[in-house]
Every structure is written in structure tokens, then in C-alpha cells.
Design a protein around this motif. Structure first.
Motif, PDB file in Angstrom:
ATOM      1  N   SER A 116       0.849  -1.200   0.000  1.00 38.78           N
ATOM      2  CA  SER A 116       0.000   0.000   0.000  1.00 38.78           C
ATOM      3  C   SER A 116       0.882   1.246   0.000  1.00 38.78           C
ATOM      4  O   SER A 116       2.034   1.209   0.427  1.00 38.78           O
ATOM      5  CB  SER A 116      -0.936   0.015   1.209  1.00 38.78           C
ATOM      6  N   LEU A 117       0.345   2.321  -0.498  1.00 35.80           N
ATOM      7  CA  LEU A 117       1.027   3.610  -0.521  1.00 35.80           C
ATOM      8  C   LEU A 117       0.172   4.584   0.263  1.00 35.80           C
ATOM      9  O   LEU A 117      -0.987   4.825  -0.080  1.00 35.80           O
ATOM     10  CB  LEU A 117       1.210   4.097  -1.962  1.00 35.80           C
ATOM     11  N   GLN A 118       0.737   5.126   1.326  1.00 36.61           N
ATOM     12  CA  GLN A 118       0.040   6.082   2.159  1.00 36.61           C
ATOM     13  C   GLN A 118       0.586   7.479   1.895  1.00 36.61           C
ATOM     14  O   GLN A 118       1.796   7.668   1.834  1.00 36.61           O
ATOM     15  CB  GLN A 118       0.237   5.737   3.642  1.00 36.61           C
ATOM     16  N   PHE A 119      -0.301   8.435   1.714  1.00 34.69           N
ATOM     17  CA  PHE A 119       0.081   9.832   1.564  1.00 34.69           C
ATOM     18  C   PHE A 119      -0.194  10.527   2.883  1.00 34.69           C
ATOM     19  O   PHE A 119      -1.212  10.277   3.519  1.00 34.69           O
ATOM     20  CB  PHE A 119      -0.724  10.509   0.450  1.00 34.69           C
ATOM     21  N   LYS A 120       0.722  11.398   3.280  1.00 32.75           N
ATOM     22  CA  LYS A 120       0.567  12.155   4.516  1.00 32.75           C
ATOM     23  C   LYS A 120       0.830  13.618   4.204  1.00 32.75           C
ATOM     24  O   LYS A 120       1.830  13.941   3.564  1.00 32.75           O
ATOM     25  CB  LYS A 120       1.571  11.631   5.545  1.00 32.75           C
ATOM     26  N   GLY A 121      -0.073  14.501   4.599  1.00 32.63           N
ATOM     27  CA  GLY A 121       0.101  15.927   4.385  1.00 32.63           C
ATOM     28  C   GLY A 121      -0.446  16.426   3.058  1.00 32.63           C
ATOM     29  O   GLY A 121      -0.414  17.611   2.776  1.00 32.63           O
TER      30      GLY A 121
END
Length: 133
Positions: free
Chosen positions: A48-53
Motif C-alpha cells: 500500500s502507498l500512504q500519503f501524509k500531508g
């Protein structure tokens, strides 16, 4: 009967702990120093790829490696920015090697010497930790 019940309870507890895989961040990429707040891309061990901000509209996303190539599949309901990648592709900015709008995939040449990744015109550099809020 009570000893069997106690042993059974312990086995259930141990079995539950053993079957829970821990997801960890395999690679962290960070965009800082722009007019936008700091953003991070966290490539997780489960693919999975998580984006933050930022880029929340691309959740859920995923990633995979194919040799020296990093393939990112963006999820969400936001339109895929094919025109942006079409413009960048001849320049290979940030390692961009291709895209597939139908599958919502972006491919990058991503090796140990790769300095940054250009994702949607934001430069993401390797980082030790994410400073995004």
C-alpha cells in the motif's frame, strides 16, 4: 477440565498474535521547502502507498517494484493527470519512464542513485522520517 480450558485460551491468544502481520514503511519520500505544507509518500511493506500531508484524494493507492522500476497505482476518485505525465515523459523528470491512464499507473526508474521522484509536479526526496502533519 479447567486445565484444558486454560491451555486452549493460551493457544488462542498466541495464535491470534502470530497471525497479525505488521505493516512497516519500506521507503519514505518527502516533499519539503515549497509553498505547500510538507507531504510524504510512505511505501508500505504490504504494497500500500500512504500519503501524509496531501494527496488524500488518491487513497487507496499501491506500489510495486519490477527490478529497477517503481510502479505506483493511484486510487481514489480524482481524475488521473495524464496530460501532466504526457508533458513530463519526454524529459524523464524525476525518473518518470511511463504511465497508463487506464490502469492509473505511473512508472519511474528508481534505483539507489535516484535523487528524487517527481509525483504530480512535486519533488519527493528520500527521507528518514516524515515531517508532515
Amino acid at each position: 477440565m479447567k486445565p484444558l480450558l486454560a491451555y486452549g485460551s493460551i493457544l488462542l491468544l498466541l495464535g491470534g498474535c502470530a497471525s497479525t502481520p505488521s505493516v512497516r514503511t519500506v521507503q519514505l519520500l518527502e516533499n519539503t521547502g515549497t509553498e505547500f505544507p510538507t507531504m510524504c509518500m510512505l511505501l508500505q511493506s504490504d504494497g500500500s502507498l500512504q500519503f501524509k500531508g496531501g494527496f488524500d484524494f488518491y487513497h487507496p493507492s499501491s506500489w510495486r517494484r519490477e527490478g529497477d522500476v517503481l510502479v505506483i497505482t493511484v486510487g481514489g476518485k480524482a481524475p488521473f493527470p495524464a496530460d501532466l505525465y504526457k508533458e513530463q515523459l519526454p524529459k524523464h523528470v524525476g525518473g518518470l519512464t511511463g504511465y497508463n491512464a487506464q490502469r492509473r499507473e505511473i512508472t519511474y526508474r528508481f534505483v539507489a542513485a535516484t535523487e528524487f521522484l517527481n509525483f504530480d509536479n512535486f519533488y519527493f526526496y528520500r527521507a528518514e522520517r516524515c515531517h508532515a502533519q
